[in-house]
Scaffold this motif. Structure first.
Motif, short mmCIF file in Angstrom:
data_model
loop_
_atom_site.label_atom_id
_atom_site.label_comp_id
_atom_site.label_asym_id
_atom_site.label_seq_id
_atom_site.Cartn_x
_atom_site.Cartn_y
_atom_site.Cartn_z
N UNK A 75 0.84 -1.20 0.00
CA UNK A 75 0.00 0.00 0.00
C UNK A 75 0.87 1.26 0.00
N UNK A 76 0.72 2.08 -1.03
CA UNK A 76 1.47 3.33 -1.09
C UNK A 76 0.61 4.37 -1.79
N UNK A 77 0.85 5.63 -1.41
CA UNK A 77 0.10 6.72 -2.04
C UNK A 77 0.97 7.97 -2.04
N UNK A 78 0.63 8.85 -2.96
CA UNK A 78 1.31 10.13 -3.04
C UNK A 78 0.60 11.10 -2.09
N UNK A 79 1.32 11.63 -1.14
CA UNK A 79 0.78 12.61 -0.19
C UNK A 79 1.16 14.00 -0.71
N UNK A 80 0.17 14.70 -1.26
CA UNK A 80 0.44 16.01 -1.86
C UNK A 80 0.86 17.03 -0.81
N UNK A 81 0.34 16.90 0.40
CA UNK A 81 0.69 17.83 1.48
C UNK A 81 2.16 17.70 1.87
N UNK A 82 2.63 16.46 1.99
CA UNK A 82 4.03 16.21 2.35
C UNK A 82 4.95 16.25 1.13
N UNK A 83 4.37 16.22 -0.06
CA UNK A 83 5.13 16.11 -1.31
C UNK A 83 6.06 14.89 -1.27
N UNK A 84 5.46 13.79 -0.87
CA UNK A 84 6.23 12.55 -0.76
C UNK A 84 5.30 11.36 -0.96
#
Length: 161
Positions: A75-84
């Protein structure tokens, strides 16, 4: 210390630990540890004639694709807030590795089954390597897709006279 500040710092630290960079380095460190430990067993068992380096390489190479496939269920996702890219715990992989390690420890105690224990060790390393490579590729793809990395290659500027 202010409890709100402490909770905020803990949440921030937890967010850092979920980032792909930390998780990938942790997995690489675990792969190195397992490889070093299993190499000692391989040296002993190959010296005693139970297994061969060729067999280690064949089993390792055979299980790398399985590790690559296992990387698809992480499970992985792009966290736009953390930019990671953040990763979550993969219970299937965790269960599989623990099962194989325990099986190796039990089977390795019986001298007649030493080649099978070596086979399991080679499989574990192959799965870990393939999964790490697959995770790295998926993280890179997500980072590129969401603009977390530059797509441009730095071009050398040649001075004009």
């Amino acid at each position: 210390m202010n409890t709100k500040l402490l909770i905020s710092k803990l949440k921030s630290y937890r967010g850092e630990l979920k980032k792909s960079r930390y998780k990938i380095w942790l997995r690489a460190f675990l792969l190195i540890q397992f490889s070093a430990l299993f190499s000692l067993y391989f040296i002993r068992d190959i010296g005693n004639g139970y297994f061969s380096w060729k067999s280690v390489a064949i089993v390792f190479a055979s299980f790398v694709p399985i590790g690559l496939l296992l990387s698809l269920i992480v499970p992985m996702k792009a966290d736009l807030k953390l930019r990671a890219v953040t990763l979550s715990l993969d219970r299937v992989y965790l269960f599989l590795i623990w099962f194989l390690v325990i099986a190796k420890l039990i089977i390795g105690r019986i001298p007649f089954f030493t080649p099978e224990a070596d086979f399991i060790m080679s499989a574990i390393i192959g799965i870990m390597f393939g999964r790490l490579a697959g995770i790295g590729l998926r993280v890179r793809s997500l980072k590129t897709r969401h603009g977390f990395v530059n797509k441009q290659i730095d071009k050398k500027v040649t001075p004009q006279a």
